[in-house]
Scaffold this active site. Structure first.
Site, PDB file in Angstrom:
ATOM      1  N   SER A 182       8.848  -8.385  53.240  1.00 25.79           N
ATOM      2  CA  SER A 182       9.092  -6.998  53.639  1.00 25.79           C
ATOM      3  C   SER A 182      10.432  -6.925  54.363  1.00 25.79           C
ATOM      4  CB  SER A 182       7.975  -6.524  54.566  1.00 25.79           C
ATOM      5  OG  SER A 182       8.260  -5.226  55.033  1.00 25.79           O
ATOM      6  N   GLN A 194       6.103 -12.345  57.889  1.00 27.09           N
ATOM      7  CA  GLN A 194       6.548 -12.677  59.249  1.00 27.09           C
ATOM      8  C   GLN A 194       7.415 -13.925  59.331  1.00 27.09           C
ATOM      9  OE1 GLN A 194       6.575 -10.939  61.951  1.00 27.09           O
ATOM     10  NE2 GLN A 194       5.121  -9.302  61.514  1.00 27.09           N
ATOM     11  N   HIS A 226      11.627  -4.551  56.577  1.00 24.30           N
ATOM     12  CA  HIS A 226      11.772  -4.001  57.930  1.00 24.30           C
ATOM     13  C   HIS A 226      11.343  -4.959  59.038  1.00 24.30           C
ATOM     14  CE1 HIS A 226       7.605  -2.623  59.132  1.00 24.30           C
ATOM     15  NE2 HIS A 226       7.398  -2.800  57.852  1.00 24.30           N
ATOM     16  N   CYS A 253      -0.913  -1.874  63.218  1.00 26.86           N
ATOM     17  CA  CYS A 253      -1.915  -1.196  62.393  1.00 26.86           C
ATOM     18  C   CYS A 253      -3.231  -1.085  63.146  1.00 26.86           C
ATOM     19  CB  CYS A 253      -2.137  -1.962  61.105  1.00 26.86           C
ATOM     20  SG  CYS A 253      -0.655  -2.759  60.507  1.00 26.86           S
TER      21      CYS A 253
HETATM   22  C1  LIG Z   1       4.095  -5.918  58.573  1.00 28.21           C
HETATM   23  C2  LIG Z   1       3.284  -6.854  57.768  1.00 28.21           C
HETATM   24  C3  LIG Z   1       2.801  -6.494  56.498  1.00 28.21           C
HETATM   25  C4  LIG Z   1       3.000  -5.114  55.928  1.00 28.21           C
HETATM   26  O1  LIG Z   1       4.329  -4.882  55.548  1.00 28.21           O
HETATM   27  P1  LIG Z   1       4.836  -3.367  55.394  1.00 28.21           P
HETATM   28  O2  LIG Z   1       6.207  -3.537  54.805  1.00 28.21           O
HETATM   29  O3  LIG Z   1       4.847  -2.773  56.750  1.00 28.21           O
HETATM   30  O4  LIG Z   1       3.904  -2.689  54.457  1.00 28.21           O
HETATM   31  C5  LIG Z   1       2.087  -7.428  55.793  1.00 28.21           C
HETATM   32  N1  LIG Z   1       1.851  -8.643  56.295  1.00 28.21           N
HETATM   33  C6  LIG Z   1       2.296  -9.033  57.503  1.00 28.21           C
HETATM   34  C7  LIG Z   1       2.001 -10.408  57.985  1.00 28.21           C
HETATM   35  C8  LIG Z   1       3.020  -8.148  58.279  1.00 28.21           C
HETATM   36  O5  LIG Z   1       3.432  -8.523  59.492  1.00 28.21           O
END
Ligand SMILES: *Cc1c(COP(=O)(O)O)cnc(C)c1O
Length: 388
Positions: free
Chosen positions: A200, A180, A202, A326
């Protein structure tokens, strides 16, 4: 109907330049990056460029420290299991926080079943762990500390530099989930003294299904997958080149204009916060007023269900969420807010608004045209009442 997207912490719209960077790899530029011929070499060149772009965003020493994965969840699994299994002969104790993303929390729970011992540090009312409590919990058996850099639900920013400093003083490996914070605020793997950092694509205007784990040179890791030699065997499998190229571009954009762009996002977030506080009675902030991601606003509307607010907003074309994507739909109160000790009458009424660079001031105006009457109407219908 007008559409306003305020759920960037769940996923962001892909940046047009990112799409442009990906397209050639769905077309004329194909080949397996491991192949020796010109097709493979051409793809590999772009692939290694993406590694540099990701490394630069978090100030890694070398692009070789970036391992591409299928996303944040895999990066968290690889980091926590990979370090735990590699160090199991040294110790069996892991320290984490109670507000981590499920990708870390459930991996820790799994490791408990495998004979590891896990300490889940509590947080204060803002969602912050106490570094002194962390210190007190480190024993000779502690092999890994995993604490997120910024929380996905509240935006609270943890003192990772301090936490990493403590870990390094005590010779314990430090992993941080920076999914994040990356691209939203400066994050430096060195300053955080982190050996392992999850990212990540996305969440930063890149495509779904691709992420990275920074593995500091010399860090012992056990792979989760077994197969070929890709990513030095740490994460075998033929690389998702189009997604990786897009991820690289997203990191480049974030590094180039992150701060500037997020000053604009922060202004809109602050505007939304001020207007909710002024125009909606009995709304309270969840999270830290200052140590917070510039795009995130988590507010509780007392005596209401966040889920009904989110559904009512959706009918007006406004996308928000009750916390993490989630966990939403489960109607169980957020583990993050519960850990923060949010009072019961506000616990279920939490709504997370998370903004992106694509939002405008008129989006905020639109939300503030719709939100106050929704809250008033739901409160009138609420069996709990008593809020007046
Ligand atoms: C979205 C998120 C994840 C998971 O990432 P994905 O790419 O969706 O598997 C892990 N940690 C945090 C803090 C997130 O916001």
């Amino acid at each position: 109907m007008r559409k306003v997207y305020l759920d960037a912490n769940a996923t962001t719209r892909v940046h047009p330049e990112v799409i442009e960077a990906m397209l050639p790899f769905y077309g004329e530029k194909y080949g397996n990056a491991s192949s020796v011929h010109s097709f493979g070499r051409e793809v590999k060149r772009h692939f290694e460029r993406a590694r540099e772009q990701v490394a630069a965003l978090i100030n890694a020493d070398s692009p070789g420290e970036i391992v591409f994965t299928s996303g944040g969840t895999e990066s968290d699994n690889l980091a926590v299991k990979g370090a735990a299994y590699a160090l199991k002969d040294k110790g069996r104790h892991i320290i984490t926080s109670s507000v981590e993303h499920p990708a870390v929390l459930n991996t820790c729970k799994y490791l408990e079943e495998q004979g590891f011992r896990v300490t889940y540090l509590g947080v204060d009312a803002y969602g912050l762990i106490d570094p002194d409590e962390l210190k007190r919990n480190i024993t000779g058996d502690t092999i890994l500390i995993t604490v997120m850099a910024a929380n996905h639900e509240t935006g609270t920013v943890m003192p990772v530099d301090r936490i990493g400093g403590i870990a390094s003083e005590r010779g314990v490996v430090f992993h941080t989930d920076a999914v994040q914070i990356a691209g939203k605020m400066p994050f430096d793997a060195h300053k955080a003294s982190a050996q392992l950092v999850s990212l990540s694509a996305h969440k930063i205007y890149g495509p779904n299904g691709v992420g990275a784990l920074y593995v500091k040179k010399g860090t012992k890791m056990e792979p989760c997958f077994h197969g070929g030699h890709q990513e030095h065997g740490t994460r075998p499998g033929t690389e998702n080149i189009p997604a990786i190229a897009g991820f690289g571009k997203a990191c480049e954009i974030a590094a180039e204009q992150g701060e500037r762009q997020f000053a604009g996002v922060r202004r809109l977030r602050d505007m939304l916060k001020a207007r909710i506080e002024k125009e909606v009675p009995q709304a309270r902030l969840n999270g830290h007023p200052g140590k917070c991601l510039p795009n995130t606003l988590n507010m509780s509307f007392k005596h209401l269900e966040g889920e009904s607010i989110v559904l009512s907003l959706d009918l007006e074309g406004i996308a928000a969420s009750t916390g993490s994507a989630c966990a939403s739909g489960s109607l169980k109160p957020s583990h993050v807010l519960k850990s923060m000790g949010v009072e019961p009458m506000a616990l279920n009424g939490a709504v997370r608004f998370s903004l992106s660079m694509f939002n405008t001031e008129s989006d905020i105006d639109y939300v503030m045209e719709k939100l106050p009457p929704i809250i008033a109407r739901l409160r009138e219908m609420s069996p709990v009442g008593g809020w007046k």
